[in-house]
Design a protein around this motif. Structure first.
Motif, short mmCIF file in Angstrom:
data_model
loop_
_atom_site.label_atom_id
_atom_site.label_comp_id
_atom_site.label_asym_id
_atom_site.label_seq_id
_atom_site.Cartn_x
_atom_site.Cartn_y
_atom_site.Cartn_z
N ARG A 60 104.40 79.84 35.54
CA ARG A 60 104.68 79.61 36.95
C ARG A 60 103.69 78.61 37.52
O ARG A 60 102.58 78.43 36.99
N PRO A 61 104.04 77.91 38.58
CA PRO A 61 103.11 76.94 39.17
C PRO A 61 101.82 77.61 39.63
O PRO A 61 101.84 78.73 40.16
N ILE A 62 100.72 76.94 39.44
CA ILE A 62 99.41 77.45 39.83
C ILE A 62 99.05 76.88 41.19
O ILE A 62 99.07 75.66 41.40
N ALA A 63 98.76 77.77 42.13
CA ALA A 63 98.39 77.34 43.48
C ALA A 63 96.99 76.72 43.47
O ALA A 63 96.13 77.09 42.66
N ALA A 64 96.78 75.80 44.38
CA ALA A 64 95.48 75.12 44.46
C ALA A 64 94.44 76.06 45.05
O ALA A 64 94.74 76.87 45.94
N PRO A 65 93.20 75.98 44.61
CA PRO A 65 92.13 76.81 45.20
C PRO A 65 91.82 76.36 46.62
O PRO A 65 92.03 75.20 46.99
N PHE A 66 91.29 77.26 47.41
CA PHE A 66 90.95 76.95 48.79
C PHE A 66 89.73 77.77 49.20
O PHE A 66 89.44 78.82 48.63
N VAL A 67 89.03 77.27 50.19
CA VAL A 67 87.86 77.96 50.72
C VAL A 67 88.32 79.00 51.73
O VAL A 67 89.02 78.67 52.70
N ALA A 68 87.96 80.25 51.51
CA ALA A 68 88.40 81.34 52.39
C ALA A 68 87.73 81.21 53.75
O ALA A 68 86.57 80.80 53.86
N LEU A 69 88.46 81.57 54.78
CA LEU A 69 87.92 81.53 56.14
C LEU A 69 86.87 82.61 56.33
O LEU A 69 86.93 83.68 55.73
N GLY A 70 85.91 82.32 57.18
CA GLY A 70 84.85 83.28 57.47
C GLY A 70 85.33 84.37 58.40
O GLY A 70 86.48 84.39 58.87
N PRO A 71 84.49 85.34 58.70
CA PRO A 71 84.88 86.46 59.57
C PRO A 71 85.09 85.99 61.00
O PRO A 71 84.49 85.01 61.45
N SER A 72 85.95 86.71 61.70
CA SER A 72 86.22 86.39 63.11
C SER A 72 85.59 87.39 64.06
O SER A 72 85.77 87.29 65.27
N GLY A 73 84.87 88.36 63.54
CA GLY A 73 84.23 89.36 64.38
C GLY A 73 83.04 89.98 63.68
O GLY A 73 82.83 89.83 62.48
N VAL A 74 82.24 90.70 64.46
CA VAL A 74 81.03 91.36 63.97
C VAL A 74 81.04 92.78 64.48
O VAL A 74 81.42 93.05 65.63
N ALA A 75 80.64 93.72 63.63
CA ALA A 75 80.51 95.13 64.01
C ALA A 75 79.22 95.68 63.44
O ALA A 75 78.95 95.54 62.25
N VAL A 76 78.40 96.28 64.29
CA VAL A 76 77.14 96.90 63.89
C VAL A 76 77.14 98.33 64.40
O VAL A 76 77.78 98.65 65.41
N ARG A 77 76.39 99.19 63.72
CA ARG A 77 76.41 100.62 64.04
C ARG A 77 75.00 101.18 64.07
O ARG A 77 74.13 100.73 63.31
#
Length: 532
Positions: free
Chosen positions: A5-22
Motif C-alpha cells: 500500500r502507499p506509504i504516507a509521508a512523515p510529518f512533524v506532530a503538532l504541539g499541545p494546545s493546553g496545559v494542566a497542573v495539579r
C-alpha cells in the motif's frame, strides 16, 4: 509479489494546545471538607439534571434551549456556575456522540469479517491479508448466530445515532458496574457509595480573562489562597465577603508554577477543578489553561542533528539513534514500563519511560524523535483475529494514543520535535534488512530494535532497505574503500581512504619491525632439512 500500500509521508506532530497542573489541598479543616462536599453534591445534582435535559433535546438542541437551561440553573447557583455546568454537559454529550460513531465502525468491521469468513468453505486456510474460513461446522454455525446479534446491535446503534440518543452515565459506567461485583473489587457497599457520590460531584469552573486572577468562581491568588463562590442556596456557609468561602489550604504548583503565576497576576483565564480521591482521602485542585498553537519547525530543521527511532511495544519502547545519513549509532536502548494496575499507575509508568527517553535524546544532542502513527481501533475486533486472544490483548494493551499525546506534550517543553511516520511494514522490513547485519556473537539485535531503525530512516526520507554491499575486492584496499551506507552525494565516497601511518594489517602492532629483529624465532624446523 503482492502490491504494497502507499506509504504516507512523515510529518512533524503538532504541539499541545493546553496545559494542566495539579496540586494537593493540604491542611483542610473538617469544616472545609464539609463545605466542599455540600457544594459538590449540590452542583452535581444540577449537572445531572442538565445532562438529562440535554440528552432529551437530542438533535433538536439550539441556542434558545441552551439559554433556557442556563437561566434555570442560574436561579439555583449563579450565572458562572451555570455556564460551567452547561459547557461540561455539551462536552460530555459530544464525547458520547464520538464514542457512538466509533462503536458503529467497530460493529461494521466485525460484521464484514464474519460475512467474509462465512462465505469461505469450512477449514480453508487464510492469508496474511485476510482470514480464512472457520475451522469446523460448529464454529461456522455459532458465528452465523453471532452475525445476527451484531446486525441487530448495529441497527439499534444506528437508530440511536440518527435520532440523537446517547447513553451517558455520570460517575462512569465502569464504577456503576462495580456495584454488582463488590467482592471482586474488594469494596464494601459503603465504600462504593462514597466513590459513586464523589464521582458525581461537580466542582469545576471555567476561567475568564479580565476578571480578578482569571476566575471569579474558583479563585486562587498568586500566594496560593483558595476561595470559592458559593451557590445561592449555600450562601449562608460563607466565611468571607461577597458570598465566598476561603479554604485553609494553600496551593503551590511545583510544575509550571511560574507560568501559572504569570497568568494569574495578569488576570488571564485559568480553569480550576477540585476533586476528591476517596481511596486516599485527599483533595486535589487542577489548574488548566489554553496556550497558542506552536508552529512546528520544518522537518528538515528537526532532522539536522539526526533522529531517534522509537518502536512502541506492549511493555517497552525500543529506541536507536541514527545519524543524518540513516546509519545506526551506538547501542540500542530500551525503556520498559508496566501497564498493569490502576490508571494512575499506568500513566506514571508511561510518563517515567518517556522522561528517560527525552533525557537520553537531550544528552545525545538529538532534537527529533520518530514514532509510528499507530491506530488500533479497527484492529481490536475479535472477529478479525479469531482465536488469537493473546494477540488481541497485546494490541489492546499498547498505549498508542496515551503515549503519543503524552510524548508530544513532554517533548514540547524540551524543544524536541515529534515526527509521526506511517507504520506500514516497519517491523517486517526492519527485521529483513537490519536485524541480521547488526547482530554479533556478543549482541543479539531484536526485531523491535530493527524496527526502530526502519522508523527513523522513514522519518528521514531514506528507504528502509540497506544499500547492496559492493564486491568483496571492493570492500578492501584493492580498489579503494567504499562505505556501504554512504549517500550518493557524499564527497569522496568512491575515493581511497586516507593513508594511516603504520602497518597495513591491523593485527600487527606499530613496533612490529623492531620486535621481529630482536625476538627469537619459535618455529620448529625439520631436522632433515637442516642436515641437508
Amino acid at each position: 509479489m503482492a502490491d504494497v500500500r502507499p506509504i504516507a509521508a512523515p510529518f512533524v506532530a503538532l504541539g499541545p494546545s493546553g496545559v494542566a497542573v495539579r496540586d494537593r489541598l493540604k491542611h483542610l479543616t473538617a469544616e472545609d471538607e464539609t463545605v466542599l462536599q455540600l457544594v459538590g453534591s449540590h452542583l452535581g445534582s444540577l449537572a445531572s439534571k442538565d445532562l438529562k435535559a440535554r440528552c432529551t433535546d437530542g438533535l433538536e438542541h439550539s441556542a434558545d434551549t441552551w439559554a433556557a437551561r442556563k437561566r434555570e440553573l442560574t436561579a439555583r447557583s449563579s450565572s458562572r456556575w451555570a455556564g460551567s455546568i452547561t459547557k461540561a454537559t455539551h462536552d460530555q454529550w459530544a464525547l458520547a456522540r464520538r464514542g457512538q460513531a466509533a462503536h458503529v465502525q467497530l460493529l461494521e468491521a466485525g460484521i464484514a469479517a464474519i460475512r467474509h469468513r462465512l462465505s469461505l468453505p469450512v477449514g480453508e486456510k487464510g492469508t496474511k491479508r485476510a482470514p480464512g474460513g472457520y475451522r469446523s461446522a460448529r464454529e461456522w454455525f455459532s458465528k452465523s448466530r453471532r452475525l445476527h446479534v451484531l446486525e441487530d446491535r448495529l441497527n439499534q446503534v444506528r437508530a440511536d445515532r440518527d435520532s440523537g440518543v446517547v447513553h451517558v452515565v455520570r460517575g462512569g459506567k465502569r464504577l456503576l458496574g462495580t456495584r454488582h461485583h463488590l467482592d471482586h473489587a474488594q469494596l464494601t457497599e459503603t465504600q462504593w457509595r462514597t466513590r459513586w457520590e464523589a464521582g458525581r460531584w461537580f466542582l469545576a469552573a471555567d476561567g475568564e480573562s479580565g476578571k480578578r486572577f482569571g476566575n471569579e468562581t474558583i479563585r486562587i491568588t498568586p500566594d496560593g489562597k483558595v476561595s470559592i463562590r458559593l451557590p445561592a442556596p449555600l450562601a449562608a456557609l460563607a466565611n468571607s465577603q461577597h458570598g465566598r468561602y476561603v479554604l485553609a489550604a494553600k496551593v503551590r504548583f511545583p510544575h509550571r508554577g511560574q507560568e501559572w503565576a504569570d497568568r494569574v497576576e495578569a488576570n488571564r483565564a485559568v480553569a480550576y477543578r477540585i476533586h476528591h480521591d476517596t481511596g486516599r482521602g485527599r483533595w486535589y485542585v487542577t489548574a488548566s489553561w489554553q496556550i497558542p498553537p506552536v508552529h512546528s519547525v520544518p522537518i528538515e530543521a528537526a532532522l539536522a542533528h539526526g533522529v531517534i527511532g522509537v518502536d512502541t511495544n506492549a511493555d517497552h519502547l525500543a529506541a536507536w539513534r541514527l545519524d543524518t545519513h540513516g546509519n545506526p549509532i551506538g547501542q540500542p536502548r530500551r525503556f520498559f514500563y508496566d501497564l498493569s494496575g490502576s490508571t494512575s499507575h499506568r500513566d506514571a509508568q508511561v510518563r517515567h519511560a518517556l522522561t528517560r527517553l527525552l533525557n537520553w535524546a537531550k544528552s545525545c544532542g538529538v532534537t527529533a524523535i520518530a514514532v509510528e502513527d499507530l491506530d488500533f481501533q479497527a484492529e481490536k475486533t475479535r472477529e478479525k483475529h479469531g482465536r488469537k486472544r493473546r494477540f488481541r490483548q497485546l494490541i489492546s494493551g499498547m498505549p498508542t494514543g496515551r503515549l503519543r499525546a503524552r510524548l508530544t506534550s513532554m517533548a514540547d517543553a524540551t524543544g524536541t520535535s515529534i515526527i509521526a511516520v506511517d507504520p506500514a511494514y516497519t517491523s517486517k522490513w526492519g527485521a529483513q534488512h537490519w536485524q541480521q547485519p547488526l547482530s554479533a556473537p556478543t549482541r543479539k539485535t531484536s526485531r523491535h530494535d530493527a524496527a526502530s531503525i526502519a522508523i527513523g530512516r522513514r522519518a528521514q526520507g531514506h528507504p528502509i532497505r540497506r544499500r547492496a554491499a559492493p564486491p568483496r575486492a571492493h570492500q578492501s584496499d584493492v580498489h579503494g574503500h567504499r562505505t556501504v551506507q554512504a549517500r550518493p552525494d557524499t564527497p569522496g565516497r568512491e575515493g581511497p581512504r586516507p593513508r594511516v601511518p603504520g602497518p597495513r594489517t591491523r593485527s600487527v602492532p606499530p613496533d612490529a619491525d623492531r620486535t621481529r629483529a630482536t625476538r627469537t624465532s619459535t618455529t620448529v624446523r625439520d631436522v632433515r632439512s637442516v642436515q641437508e
